[in-house]
Structure formats: C-alpha cells, structure tokens
Design a protein around this motif. Structure first.
Motif, PDB file in Angstrom:
ATOM      1  N   SER A  49      70.496   1.956 -25.972  1.00 42.00           N
ATOM      2  CA  SER A  49      69.643   0.544 -25.830  1.00 42.00           C
ATOM      3  C   SER A  49      70.636  -0.055 -24.665  1.00 42.00           C
ATOM      4  O   SER A  49      70.883  -1.486 -24.988  1.00 42.00           O
ATOM      5  N   ILE A  50      70.724   0.054 -23.793  1.00 35.75           N
ATOM      6  CA  ILE A  50      71.446  -0.456 -22.378  1.00 35.75           C
ATOM      7  C   ILE A  50      70.339  -0.499 -21.140  1.00 35.75           C
ATOM      8  O   ILE A  50      69.458  -0.038 -21.186  1.00 35.75           O
ATOM      9  N   ASN A  51      70.489  -1.597 -20.682  1.00 31.82           N
ATOM     10  CA  ASN A  51      69.747  -2.047 -19.533  1.00 31.82           C
ATOM     11  C   ASN A  51      70.391  -1.361 -18.177  1.00 31.82           C
ATOM     12  O   ASN A  51      71.423  -2.244 -17.725  1.00 31.82           O
ATOM     13  N   ILE A  52      69.846  -0.285 -17.707  1.00 32.10           N
ATOM     14  CA  ILE A  52      70.293   0.205 -16.447  1.00 32.10           C
ATOM     15  C   ILE A  52      69.078   0.313 -15.473  1.00 32.10           C
ATOM     16  O   ILE A  52      69.016   1.354 -14.706  1.00 32.10           O
ATOM     17  N   ASN A  53      68.430  -0.736 -15.483  1.00 35.44           N
ATOM     18  CA  ASN A  53      67.025  -0.595 -14.743  1.00 35.44           C
ATOM     19  C   ASN A  53      67.363  -0.341 -13.166  1.00 35.44           C
ATOM     20  O   ASN A  53      66.863   0.128 -12.456  1.00 35.44           O
ATOM     21  N   GLY A  54      68.351  -1.006 -12.723  1.00 31.20           N
ATOM     22  CA  GLY A  54      68.859  -1.069 -11.341  1.00 31.20           C
ATOM     23  C   GLY A  54      69.511   0.548 -10.892  1.00 31.20           C
ATOM     24  O   GLY A  54      69.090   0.916  -9.913  1.00 31.20           O
ATOM     25  N   THR A  55      69.999   0.735 -11.947  1.00 31.76           N
ATOM     26  CA  THR A  55      70.405   2.455 -11.687  1.00 31.76           C
ATOM     27  C   THR A  55      69.311   3.468 -11.809  1.00 31.76           C
ATOM     28  O   THR A  55      69.334   4.245 -10.973  1.00 31.76           O
ATOM     29  N   LEU A  56      68.510   3.385 -12.590  1.00 29.63           N
ATOM     30  CA  LEU A  56      67.108   4.045 -12.668  1.00 29.63           C
ATOM     31  C   LEU A  56      66.225   3.911 -11.337  1.00 29.63           C
ATOM     32  O   LEU A  56      65.844   4.885 -10.780  1.00 29.63           O
ATOM     33  N   ALA A  57      66.274   2.582 -10.963  1.00 26.80           N
ATOM     34  CA  ALA A  57      65.737   2.655  -9.507  1.00 26.80           C
ATOM     35  C   ALA A  57      66.200   2.900  -8.528  1.00 26.80           C
ATOM     36  O   ALA A  57      65.543   3.651  -7.583  1.00 26.80           O
ATOM     37  N   LEU A  67      65.118   6.207  -6.037  1.00 23.91           N
ATOM     38  CA  LEU A  67      64.825   6.333  -4.553  1.00 23.91           C
ATOM     39  C   LEU A  67      65.968   7.413  -4.119  1.00 23.91           C
ATOM     40  O   LEU A  67      65.448   8.169  -2.983  1.00 23.91           O
ATOM     41  N   ILE A  68      66.872   7.765  -4.904  1.00 22.09           N
ATOM     42  CA  ILE A  68      67.615   9.010  -4.218  1.00 22.09           C
ATOM     43  C   ILE A  68      66.903  10.160  -4.450  1.00 22.09           C
ATOM     44  O   ILE A  68      66.775  11.094  -3.734  1.00 22.09           O
ATOM     45  N   LEU A  69      65.893  10.527  -5.788  1.00 21.11           N
ATOM     46  CA  LEU A  69      64.923  11.573  -5.830  1.00 21.11           C
ATOM     47  C   LEU A  69      64.172  11.487  -4.789  1.00 21.11           C
ATOM     48  O   LEU A  69      63.660  12.666  -4.158  1.00 21.11           O
ATOM     49  N   GLY A  70      63.452  10.594  -4.345  1.00 19.17           N
ATOM     50  CA  GLY A  70      62.555  10.416  -3.076  1.00 19.17           C
ATOM     51  C   GLY A  70      63.293  10.868  -1.846  1.00 19.17           C
ATOM     52  O   GLY A  70      62.560  11.435  -1.181  1.00 19.17           O
ATOM     53  N   ALA A  71      64.518  10.367  -1.586  1.00 20.18           N
ATOM     54  CA  ALA A  71      65.145  10.728  -0.427  1.00 20.18           C
ATOM     55  C   ALA A  71      65.498  12.086  -0.165  1.00 20.18           C
ATOM     56  O   ALA A  71      65.423  12.513   0.632  1.00 20.18           O
ATOM     57  N   VAL A  72      66.058  12.746  -1.445  1.00 29.23           N
ATOM     58  CA  VAL A  72      66.358  14.139  -1.376  1.00 29.23           C
ATOM     59  C   VAL A  72      65.025  15.001  -1.066  1.00 29.23           C
ATOM     60  O   VAL A  72      65.242  15.832  -0.244  1.00 29.23           O
ATOM     61  N   ALA A  73      63.841  14.698  -1.518  1.00 32.10           N
ATOM     62  CA  ALA A  73      62.805  15.182  -1.408  1.00 32.10           C
ATOM     63  C   ALA A  73      62.484  15.030   0.102  1.00 32.10           C
ATOM     64  O   ALA A  73      62.062  16.203   0.525  1.00 32.10           O
ATOM     65  N   THR A  74      62.554  13.961   0.511  1.00 33.19           N
ATOM     66  CA  THR A  74      62.098  13.714   2.106  1.00 33.19           C
ATOM     67  C   THR A  74      63.017  14.396   3.012  1.00 33.19           C
ATOM     68  O   THR A  74      62.775  15.199   3.868  1.00 33.19           O
ATOM     69  N   SER A  75      64.303  14.701   2.403  1.00 32.12           N
ATOM     70  CA  SER A  75      65.165  15.490   3.201  1.00 32.12           C
ATOM     71  C   SER A  75      65.081  17.159   3.243  1.00 32.12           C
ATOM     72  O   SER A  75      65.159  17.343   4.317  1.00 32.12           O
ATOM     73  N   MET A 125      66.177  19.444  -6.022  1.00 33.94           N
ATOM     74  CA  MET A 125      65.224  18.449  -6.938  1.00 33.94           C
ATOM     75  C   MET A 125      65.483  18.817  -8.407  1.00 33.94           C
ATOM     76  O   MET A 125      65.474  17.904  -9.250  1.00 33.94           O
ATOM     77  N   ILE A 126      65.910  20.066  -8.799  1.00 31.95           N
ATOM     78  CA  ILE A 126      66.361  20.260 -10.219  1.00 31.95           C
ATOM     79  C   ILE A 126      67.347  19.432 -10.612  1.00 31.95           C
ATOM     80  O   ILE A 126      67.370  18.972 -11.509  1.00 31.95           O
ATOM     81  N   ALA A 127      68.282  19.475  -9.998  1.00 28.53           N
ATOM     82  CA  ALA A 127      69.596  18.669 -10.184  1.00 28.53           C
ATOM     83  C   ALA A 127      69.411  17.184 -10.166  1.00 28.53           C
ATOM     84  O   ALA A 127      69.848  16.810 -11.221  1.00 28.53           O
ATOM     85  N   VAL A 128      68.864  16.596  -9.249  1.00 24.59           N
ATOM     86  CA  VAL A 128      68.744  15.287  -9.175  1.00 24.59           C
ATOM     87  C   VAL A 128      67.701  15.020 -10.340  1.00 24.59           C
ATOM     88  O   VAL A 128      67.886  14.023 -11.118  1.00 24.59           O
ATOM     89  N   SER A 129      66.401  15.504 -10.498  1.00 26.25           N
ATOM     90  CA  SER A 129      65.692  14.995 -11.672  1.00 26.25           C
ATOM     91  C   SER A 129      66.257  15.311 -12.717  1.00 26.25           C
ATOM     92  O   SER A 129      65.888  14.479 -13.821  1.00 26.25           O
ATOM     93  N   GLY A 130      66.887  16.292 -13.189  1.00 24.29           N
ATOM     94  CA  GLY A 130      67.661  16.521 -14.433  1.00 24.29           C
ATOM     95  C   GLY A 130      68.545  15.209 -14.822  1.00 24.29           C
ATOM     96  O   GLY A 130      68.734  14.698 -16.013  1.00 24.29           O
ATOM     97  N   VAL A 131      69.538  14.822 -13.936  1.00 23.07           N
ATOM     98  CA  VAL A 131      70.292  13.575 -13.871  1.00 23.07           C
ATOM     99  C   VAL A 131      69.548  12.483 -14.240  1.00 23.07           C
ATOM    100  O   VAL A 131      69.999  11.584 -15.269  1.00 23.07           O
ATOM    101  N   PHE A 132      68.211  12.251 -13.461  1.00 25.57           N
ATOM    102  CA  PHE A 132      67.576  11.085 -13.642  1.00 25.57           C
ATOM    103  C   PHE A 132      66.998  11.003 -14.975  1.00 25.57           C
ATOM    104  O   PHE A 132      66.948   9.986 -15.574  1.00 25.57           O
ATOM    105  N   MET A 133      66.853  12.024 -15.641  1.00 21.28           N
ATOM    106  CA  MET A 133      66.071  12.000 -16.844  1.00 21.28           C
ATOM    107  C   MET A 133      66.894  11.966 -17.929  1.00 21.28           C
ATOM    108  O   MET A 133      67.043  11.142 -18.818  1.00 21.28           O
TER     109      MET A 133
END
Length: 201
Positions: A150-158, A162-170, A132-140
């Motif tokens: 100033s780029i639109n990466i909403n798809g990547t952030l979404a 999902l990956i953050l939630g999946a890792v937590a579930t795992s 969770m440390i690794a994934v949340s750090g990259v997410f931020m």
C-alpha cells in the motif's frame, strides 16, 4: 541518438533486472530486515545472477557454443537459457526461500517460468526479446509491491513504463527483434508475475 538507443540496451540489460527488483524490494519493504541479511542477499544474488552468467558466457564462447554476447540465433540461446534456469533455481532454493522472503521467492519463480518459456520458444526456433521479458517482469513486480505494501510509487511506475518503451525502441532500432518478438517477450515477462500474485499478494 543512435548511441543513446544502443546504450539503453546495455544500461537495462536483462542480467541487471533481477538485482534491480531485489534492491527495490528491500528499499520499500516495511518489514524489519537486519542490514547484514539485506547485504548478504544482495551480494549473493549479484554473484549468481550477474557474475556467474558472465563467467558462463565466456566459458561457452571458449567452447564455441556461442559467437557473441548478443546471442543472435535461437540455437545460440538454448544452452545459456538452460544454464540461467539452473542459476535461478539455485537462487530460489538457497537465497530467497518462501519461509524467509515470500515476495522475492515468487518474484524469482516468475523469472524462472519466463526463462523456461523463452527457452521453449528458442527450441521452437522463435527468438523472443529477453530484454522485454526482464523489464516487463520487474515492472509487474513493482506494481504488485505497490499494492501489497500500500505504497505510492506512481513516479517509479511511470519511469518503468518509459524504460519499457525505451528498451522496445532500442531493440527495434538495432534490428535485434521484430515488433511481434517484443510483444511476446513483454507477455512472457509480465504474465508469470501476474499469475503468481494470488500466492503472495
């Protein structure tokens, strides 16, 4: 489903996250950076943050300082985390200096702070989720880059959410951590990246 959830922990392994952040940065940065430099940075970081920790793990296992790759106890985590702090420090000093790539410099400073915090918790006999440390750090870091460039990466952030939630579930599924350990891990990963934004954003 069991195999999928277990596989998520390996696909999004903490060792791969710094490289993911670096590759994403180079793919989105509007700055002109020669391909030779990009590939040299990627190769150097791959060796230092993936290959070297793997070799160090097998050395520690040979010396019986760790029992398995899962580092199930806080005692097993102390030496690998300390060595990883040294590795990240080398990256900061030699590979991504602030004069060259300031965004990646502070990205790895954040990673170093997160590693040191995780090491402190291990010394206090509390096991924080390194995944969770690794994934949340990259997410931020991704969120910061979207604002910075100033780029639109909403798809990547979404997808990262999902990956953050999946890792937590795992991690919960394999009984590797408690909910509290996951939450604290997420905060340890995200907060240093968030705090350091004022230095480069």
């Amino acid at each position: 489903m069991d195999y999928i959830l277990r596989g998520i922990s390996f696909i999004f392994h903490p060792l791969l996250m710094p490289l993911l952040g670096v590759v994403f940065y180079f793919s989105k940065s509007p700055r002109f950076i020669p391909n030779e430099i990009i590939w040299a940075k990627i190769l150097s970081i791959s060796i230092l943050t993936i290959a070297l920790p793997i070799l160090l793990y097998y050395l520690l296992k040979t010396l019986r300082r760790v029992k398995s790759i899962y580092l199930k106890t806080t005692k097993e985590r102390i030496v690998p985390l300390a060595l990883n702090c040294v590795v990240i420090l080398i990256v900061i000093k030699r590979i991504v200096t602030p004069a060259q790539i300031i965004e990646l410099y502070y990205f790895f400073v954040g990673i170093l702070i997160s590693n040191m915090a995780c090491l402190l918790f291990a010394l206090l006999k509390f096991k924080v989720s390194i995944h969770m440390i690794a994934v949340s750090g990259v997410f931020m870091f991704f969120i910061a880059l979207s604002i910075h460039f100033s780029i639109n990466i909403n798809g990547t952030l979404a997808l990262m959410a999902l990956i953050l939630g999946a890792v937590a579930t795992s991690r919960l599924h394999v009984n590797a951590h408690t909910f509290k350990e996951l939450i604290i891990g997420t905060l340890i990963g995200a907060l240093p990246q968030l705090i350091l934004l004022s230095y480069w954003l």
